[in-house]
Structure formats: C-alpha cells, structure tokens
Design a protein around this motif. Structure first.
Motif, PDB file in Angstrom:
ATOM      1  N   PHE A   1       0.836  -1.211   0.000  1.00 27.76           N
ATOM      2  CA  PHE A   1       0.000   0.000   0.000  1.00 27.76           C
ATOM      3  C   PHE A   1       0.866   1.255   0.000  1.00 27.76           C
ATOM      4  CE2 PHE A   1      -3.565  -2.585   2.008  1.00 27.76           C
ATOM      5  CZ  PHE A   1      -4.369  -2.541   0.876  1.00 27.76           C
ATOM      6  N   HIS A   2       1.899   1.263   0.816  1.00 29.18           N
ATOM      7  CA  HIS A   2       2.768   2.440   0.900  1.00 29.18           C
ATOM      8  C   HIS A   2       3.578   2.631  -0.384  1.00 29.18           C
ATOM      9  CE1 HIS A   2       2.361   3.877   5.122  1.00 29.18           C
ATOM     10  NE2 HIS A   2       1.843   2.666   5.281  1.00 29.18           N
ATOM     11  N   SER A   3       3.913   1.528  -1.046  1.00 27.12           N
ATOM     12  CA  SER A   3       4.703   1.640  -2.280  1.00 27.12           C
ATOM     13  C   SER A   3       3.896   2.272  -3.411  1.00 27.12           C
ATOM     14  CB  SER A   3       5.209   0.257  -2.711  1.00 27.12           C
ATOM     15  OG  SER A   3       4.157  -0.557  -3.225  1.00 27.12           O
ATOM     16  N   ILE A   4       2.558   2.187  -3.315  1.00 27.86           N
ATOM     17  CA  ILE A   4       1.717   2.810  -4.353  1.00 27.86           C
ATOM     18  C   ILE A   4       1.071   4.097  -3.810  1.00 27.86           C
ATOM     19  CG2 ILE A   4       1.276   0.598  -5.504  1.00 27.86           C
ATOM     20  CD1 ILE A   4      -1.581   0.736  -4.239  1.00 27.86           C
ATOM     21  N   ASN A   5       1.604   4.582  -2.682  1.00 23.19           N
ATOM     22  CA  ASN A   5       1.135   5.829  -2.061  1.00 23.19           C
ATOM     23  C   ASN A   5      -0.328   5.780  -1.630  1.00 23.19           C
ATOM     24  OD1 ASN A   5       3.651   7.201  -2.387  1.00 23.19           O
ATOM     25  ND2 ASN A   5       3.156   7.498  -4.566  1.00 23.19           N
ATOM     26  N   ARG A   6      -0.769   4.603  -1.226  1.00 23.69           N
ATOM     27  CA  ARG A   6      -2.113   4.450  -0.655  1.00 23.69           C
ATOM     28  C   ARG A   6      -1.983   4.535   0.859  1.00 23.69           C
ATOM     29  NH1 ARG A   6      -6.985   2.130  -2.724  1.00 23.69           N
ATOM     30  NH2 ARG A   6      -8.630   2.917  -1.354  1.00 23.69           N
ATOM     31  N   LYS A   7      -2.653   5.472   1.465  1.00 21.75           N
ATOM     32  CA  LYS A   7      -2.524   5.687   2.905  1.00 21.75           C
ATOM     33  C   LYS A   7      -3.153   4.532   3.694  1.00 21.75           C
ATOM     34  CE  LYS A   7      -4.512   9.672   2.512  1.00 21.75           C
ATOM     35  NZ  LYS A   7      -5.170  10.979   2.814  1.00 21.75           N
ATOM     36  N   THR A   8      -2.518   4.196   4.827  1.00 28.32           N
ATOM     37  CA  THR A   8      -3.069   3.197   5.731  1.00 28.32           C
ATOM     38  C   THR A   8      -3.146   3.780   7.137  1.00 28.32           C
ATOM     39  OG1 THR A   8      -0.907   2.234   6.284  1.00 28.32           O
ATOM     40  CG2 THR A   8      -2.099   1.279   4.407  1.00 28.32           C
ATOM     41  N   VAL A   9      -4.089   3.294   7.908  1.00 29.90           N
ATOM     42  CA  VAL A   9      -4.196   3.598   9.340  1.00 29.90           C
ATOM     43  C   VAL A   9      -4.238   2.256  10.066  1.00 29.90           C
ATOM     44  CG1 VAL A   9      -5.632   4.554  11.175  1.00 29.90           C
ATOM     45  CG2 VAL A   9      -5.364   5.805   9.030  1.00 29.90           C
ATOM     46  N   LEU A  10      -3.282   2.040  10.973  1.00 35.45           N
ATOM     47  CA  LEU A  10      -3.178   0.768  11.687  1.00 35.45           C
ATOM     48  C   LEU A  10      -3.755   0.930  13.090  1.00 35.45           C
ATOM     49  CD1 LEU A  10       0.440  -0.332  10.674  1.00 35.45           C
ATOM     50  CD2 LEU A  10      -1.698  -0.506   9.390  1.00 35.45           C
ATOM     51  N   LEU A  11      -4.677   0.034  13.455  1.00 33.50           N
ATOM     52  CA  LEU A  11      -5.385   0.140  14.731  1.00 33.50           C
ATOM     53  C   LEU A  11      -5.430  -1.212  15.442  1.00 33.50           C
ATOM     54  CD1 LEU A  11      -8.488   2.212  13.538  1.00 33.50           C
ATOM     55  CD2 LEU A  11      -6.424   3.099  14.639  1.00 33.50           C
ATOM     56  N   ALA A  12      -5.622  -1.149  16.763  1.00 28.10           N
ATOM     57  CA  ALA A  12      -5.807  -2.351  17.579  1.00 28.10           C
ATOM     58  C   ALA A  12      -6.648  -1.967  18.793  1.00 28.10           C
ATOM     59  CB  ALA A  12      -4.461  -2.929  18.006  1.00 28.10           C
ATOM     60  N   PRO A  13      -7.293  -2.938  19.434  1.00 29.86           N
ATOM     61  CA  PRO A  13      -8.187  -2.600  20.546  1.00 29.86           C
ATOM     62  C   PRO A  13      -7.488  -2.058  21.792  1.00 29.86           C
ATOM     63  CG  PRO A  13      -8.750  -4.729  19.609  1.00 29.86           C
ATOM     64  CD  PRO A  13      -7.428  -4.334  19.032  1.00 29.86           C
ATOM     65  N   THR A  14      -6.233  -2.444  22.051  1.00 35.69           N
ATOM     66  CA  THR A  14      -5.521  -1.997  23.247  1.00 35.69           C
ATOM     67  C   THR A  14      -4.183  -1.381  22.879  1.00 35.69           C
ATOM     68  OG1 THR A  14      -4.316  -4.075  23.627  1.00 35.69           O
ATOM     69  CG2 THR A  14      -6.550  -3.904  24.550  1.00 35.69           C
ATOM     70  N   GLY A  15      -3.629  -0.627  23.816  1.00 37.46           N
ATOM     71  CA  GLY A  15      -2.325  -0.007  23.580  1.00 37.46           C
ATOM     72  C   GLY A  15      -1.236  -1.031  23.361  1.00 37.46           C
ATOM     73  N   ARG A  16      -1.263  -2.108  24.131  1.00 37.51           N
ATOM     74  CA  ARG A  16      -0.226  -3.131  23.970  1.00 37.51           C
ATOM     75  C   ARG A  16      -0.348  -3.803  22.607  1.00 37.51           C
ATOM     76  NH1 ARG A  16       3.244  -4.981  27.806  1.00 37.51           N
ATOM     77  NH2 ARG A  16       4.421  -6.823  27.185  1.00 37.51           N
ATOM     78  N   ALA A  17      -1.583  -4.090  22.166  1.00 35.78           N
ATOM     79  CA  ALA A  17      -1.786  -4.706  20.844  1.00 35.78           C
ATOM     80  C   ALA A  17      -1.345  -3.763  19.740  1.00 35.78           C
ATOM     81  CB  ALA A  17      -3.250  -5.090  20.662  1.00 35.78           C
ATOM     82  N   ALA A  18      -1.582  -2.466  19.913  1.00 27.13           N
ATOM     83  CA  ALA A  18      -1.145  -1.489  18.911  1.00 27.13           C
ATOM     84  C   ALA A  18       0.375  -1.457  18.823  1.00 27.13           C
ATOM     85  CB  ALA A  18      -1.687  -0.106  19.257  1.00 27.13           C
ATOM     86  N   LYS A  19       1.033  -1.568  19.974  1.00 25.94           N
ATOM     87  CA  LYS A  19       2.504  -1.578  19.978  1.00 25.94           C
ATOM     88  C   LYS A  19       3.040  -2.800  19.240  1.00 25.94           C
ATOM     89  CE  LYS A  19       6.494  -1.485  23.099  1.00 25.94           C
ATOM     90  NZ  LYS A  19       6.943  -1.504  24.512  1.00 25.94           N
TER      91      LYS A  19
ATOM     92  N   LEU B   1       1.487  -4.469  16.855  1.00 26.15           N
ATOM     93  CA  LEU B   1       1.208  -4.267  15.430  1.00 26.15           C
ATOM     94  C   LEU B   1       2.241  -3.341  14.801  1.00 26.15           C
ATOM     95  CD1 LEU B   1      -0.568  -4.524  12.908  1.00 26.15           C
ATOM     96  CD2 LEU B   1      -2.052  -2.744  13.853  1.00 26.15           C
ATOM     97  N   ALA B   2       2.607  -2.271  15.515  1.00 27.05           N
ATOM     98  CA  ALA B   2       3.612  -1.336  14.997  1.00 27.05           C
ATOM     99  C   ALA B   2       4.965  -2.015  14.832  1.00 27.05           C
ATOM    100  CB  ALA B   2       3.723  -0.138  15.934  1.00 27.05           C
ATOM    101  N   GLN B   3       5.326  -2.863  15.786  1.00 29.06           N
ATOM    102  CA  GLN B   3       6.608  -3.560  15.703  1.00 29.06           C
ATOM    103  C   GLN B   3       6.645  -4.512  14.516  1.00 29.06           C
ATOM    104  OE1 GLN B   3       6.630  -5.274  19.651  1.00 29.06           O
ATOM    105  NE2 GLN B   3       7.890  -3.624  20.492  1.00 29.06           N
TER     106      GLN B   3
END
Length: 472
Positions: A63-81, A83-85
């Motif tokens: 998605f990023h290689s074709i300049n399509r924006k993404t938003v990454l989400l998770a239900p908790t702060g730890r899960a979001a961390k 996902l980011a990793q």
C-alpha cells in the motif's frame, strides 16, 4: 491491475516464500479491493503460526509503495505496539483514533464519535476478536458498540476501506460467545455491503518446531471438532513449554521479575482473585515492596477514564488496558474506605514523558475487573465526612471532583487472560488454579489457547495436573 500482478507485487514485499493458503488469501484481498465497492469489509482470520502477520506486513508495505494511505489500529495499547513492531509503521488504539471526549453542562465526560476526515485510506485493525458490541454493566450502564462505531467512523470518510484481522480461536469479548468483528453475517447485517473473508490454517514450517505453536494448533483442532474430553499439553524441560516445579516457582519468578526485563514477563490467571494473589506475592516476596504503591510499580488501567489529561495526546482520555509505571508517589489520601495516591507516572512504552495522575487504590485488590459506578457514589458521603467537600454543594459538583474520577488500576505482574489479549511477552507463566477434568469445555480450551499464544519465547506452566501434561 490484474490479480496475478497484485499477488506477485505483494509477494515481492515479503522476504519468505508464501504458502498456498497465503496466496489464496491475497487473491481474496484483490477481489475485496478491486470489486468490493463502498462499505465492503475484509476479514482475515488466522490461527497461531499461520503467518497472517507476515502476510499483512507485506500488504501494508505494498500500500505504501503505491502511495495508498493506511491507518493501523488495535483494541488496546499493547496490541497497537505489537502491530507497529511487526509492520514497521505507527499504530494506535481504536478508541484514540475514532473518539473524542466531550464535557456536558454538569461537567460530566463522555466519548463522542468523530468524523473520519481521511480520504482513500485503508484502515487495518489487528486483534479484531477483541472488538465487542454494546453491553450492560452490573449497575445498568450501557456501553457503546465499538464494532458499530468503528464501521461508522471508517465509512464516514471518503472512499475508505476496512480490513479486520483476528484469530477466532481466541477468547471472544467478555460476555459474548462469538467475536462479532470476525462474523461475516454480523458485519453484513450492519453494513448492508459485501463482506469478503479468508481463514489461514496452514502452520508455517518454522513454527512447527515450537511446542508453543504445536500445543496451540492441537487445541485449535479440538476446538474445531468440539472435542473437549481430553487435554494433553506437551512439555519439555529443554524446549519452549515447560512445567514449573512448585519448589522452584519463587526462584523462577524472582529471576524474571527482579531483572531489568521484568516488563517482558507476565503471569496469566483464570480469575481476578488469582491475579490479585500473585500480584501481592510478587510485590511482597520478590520485589520486597511494603507500601501499597511505590515507585517502580507496573500497573494496568482497568476502566476507561475521560477526566485526566495525558501529554501529547489529541484525545485526552485513558483507555482500559493501558499500561503505566509509577515514577514517584507524591501524596497518599484516605477518605473513609476510599484510598488514593497522587503519583507521577508514564506509559510503559513511553518512559520519557511522565505526567501526574490520581489513582484509586481500592481497585488494586478488588476481585472484579473494576469497581462499578454505584459503589463510587458512596464516595460523596466519605468526602463530606472528612471535610473535603461541603454537604451543601449540589450533587452535580461531586461529579466534577477529581477523587470521583480517580483512575482505576491493578498491578500488572499478573493479569487475567482477557486483560492479556493483544499483548505479547517473552516469558508467560500460566497458572491453572483449581481445575478438574469435569471442567473441560470450549471456554477453557479458548482460554488456554489464548494464554499460550501470548508468549513469543517461553511458556511456564504452574499448577497443571499431571494428567494434562505429556513430557516429550
């Protein structure tokens, strides 16, 4: 773009060969992206070790290689961390992305759903099995439906799309039999639009050598067959799932929780009562802490709080599941049965930025998940009796008092399985507690599956009956 070109381009963003079902999953994603239309949703289910994180990481990079924006989400702060990793891109909690906090004329705080200002953006939500619907608490309070709010928020944006990722063998939201965000019929009923789905089942070759994933796969197979008569957990002293000798338990826990990497270990229990007992023992016998709250204590917020301001956050509220550490205890206060600590704390994943917070210490040893509002209403009389507030003040003024809004926390050395969901730790200790073979059922198998899959490196089993263990 042709389907084969899409599959090849995404595969090129992944540094390992794809399995057959991963390729089929990408073909389903292609159909969703290029034929789905407005309000359509894609569900990617994947059991532990099937490579859904690897596949989604490649898709995000594409998605990023074709300049399509993404938003990454998770239900908790730890899960979001986590996902980011795994993805290499920032991730946020769902609550902080889609809600803002509003104050009414009486000073009461509440969450309000925001309008999505994004355009042509792909929203990717991990650990979707945790996303619940509206519930009614013991004191009659009705919660919002996080699932409906998420869908409404995403599709209020211009040409935005939603991908939900999860494992339906894990525990569903509290009080529910199924995870609604992974239920195709449920989503189609809400959106009225096509719902695309794929379930990854093939365990990757590297994972087959892991006893953690071997046991998780066996549990998942029994879940799929509704076969709950027998439980056999493979253990080995030299591999990644082992049994803890009761005589060595304290030494084993000391080794983990006294180290600089204490935050990489957790004890998972079947009840809040068991978690409270373990937390007390960890603090008293291993960390040698005598006071109820001290600098260095690791805590988990156990109820959403909209009163306290957090630094650098656009949405000023603290979310259930946020992990914080105590940097300094400034002052203790006590009014009747209610105990408070004015502390300087920091989010466990952001130690550079500390802030002041008023904590309700009663929640530390409360056997339930959190203290209900009807019990907190008794605080007004305690504050009047102590002279903290005037009895002639209108009741509405009490609802603006900082003590009424003190943040509910529990110690985070030991947690229930529901509280651990979305997180990963290097070492996970799983406490069986009281259990008999007659208690084997679907909910227990899902509990154990979820607990096992919180570990990235090693699982230590505490108090499991020998009939359930098989040494390999």
């Amino acid at each position: 773009m042709q389907e084969i070109d899409f599959v090849n381009e995404v595969s090129g963003k992944i540094n390992v060969p794809l399995k057959e079902d991963q390729v089929e999953a990408l073909e389903s994603v292609y159909q969703f992206l290029f034929t789905g239309g407005a309000n359509s949703v894609f569900i990617l289910r994947g059991y532990a070790g099937t490579g859904k994180t690897t596949l989604m990481g490649g898709l995000i990079r594409w998605f990023h290689s074709i300049n399509r924006k993404t938003v990454l989400l998770a239900p908790t702060g730890r899960a979001a961390k986590v996902l980011a990793q795994h993805s290499g891109y920032p991730a946020s909690t769902i609550h902080r992305k889609i809600y803002t906090v509003k104050q009414d004329d009486f000073g009461r705080m509440s969450m309000q759903l925001m309008h999505n200002k994004s355009e042509k953006t792909i929203f990717i939500v991990d650990e979707a099995s945790m996303i619940g619907e509206a519930t009614i608490s013991e004191d009659g309070q009705v919660s919002r439906s996080l699932l409906q709010d998420l869908l409404e928020y995403v599709y209020s944006g211009e040409r935005c799309r939603l991908i939900l990722i999860g494992d339906n063998a894990q525990l569903p939201p509290v009080g529910m039999e199924l995870s609604p965000a992974l239920d195709k019929k449920k989503l189609k009923k809400i959106t009225g639009a096509p719902v695309f789905e794929y379930t990854l089942t093939q365990v990757v070759r590297q994972a087959q050598e892991s006893l953690i994933l071997k046991n998780a796969t066996d549990l998942r197979m029994q879940l799929s067959k509704n076969a709950f008569e027998n439980l056999h957990i493979e253990v080995s002293a030299n591999r990644d799932v082992n049994e803890v000798d009761p005589h060595e338990l304290e030494d084993r826990l000391s080794d983990k929780f006294q180290s600089e990497k204490a935050h990489e270990s957790v004890i998972i229990c079947r009840s809040n009562k068991d978690a409270t007992k373990f937390n007390q023992q960890i603090r008293n016998r291993i960390l040698f802490r005598e006071s109820e709250i001290e600098a260095g204590d690791k805590l988990m917020i156990v109820k959403n709080n909209y009163f306290w301001k957090t630094p650098g956050k656009r949405q000023n509220f603290l979310a259930n599941g946020d992990m914080i550490s105590v940097e300094r205890v400034n002052r203790l206060a006590e009014f009747g049965p209610f105990r408070f600590a004015d502390c300087q704390v920091y989010f466990s994943d952001d130690p550079e930025q500390s802030f002041d917070l008023l904590l309700l210490l009663n929640a530390l040893d409360f056997d339930g998940p959190s203290i209900q509002s009807r019990q907190l209403f008794k605080m007004r009389e305690a504050l009047i009796d102590s002279g903290e507030i005037d009895s002639n003040d209108p009741e509405a003024k009490f609802f603006q008092n900082p003590y009424f809004h003190a943040v509910q926390v529990k110690y985070a050395y030991a947690v229930t399985c529901h509280k651990s969901q979305g997180g990963q730790w290097t070492d996970v200790f799983i406490y069986q507690g009281y259990f008999t073979e007659e208690m084997l059922d679907r909910s227990y198998f899902r509990w154990l599956y979820t607990a096992l899959t919180r570990a990235t490196t090693k699982v230590h089993l505490i108090g499991f009956h020998e009939n359930f263990l098989e040494t390999v």
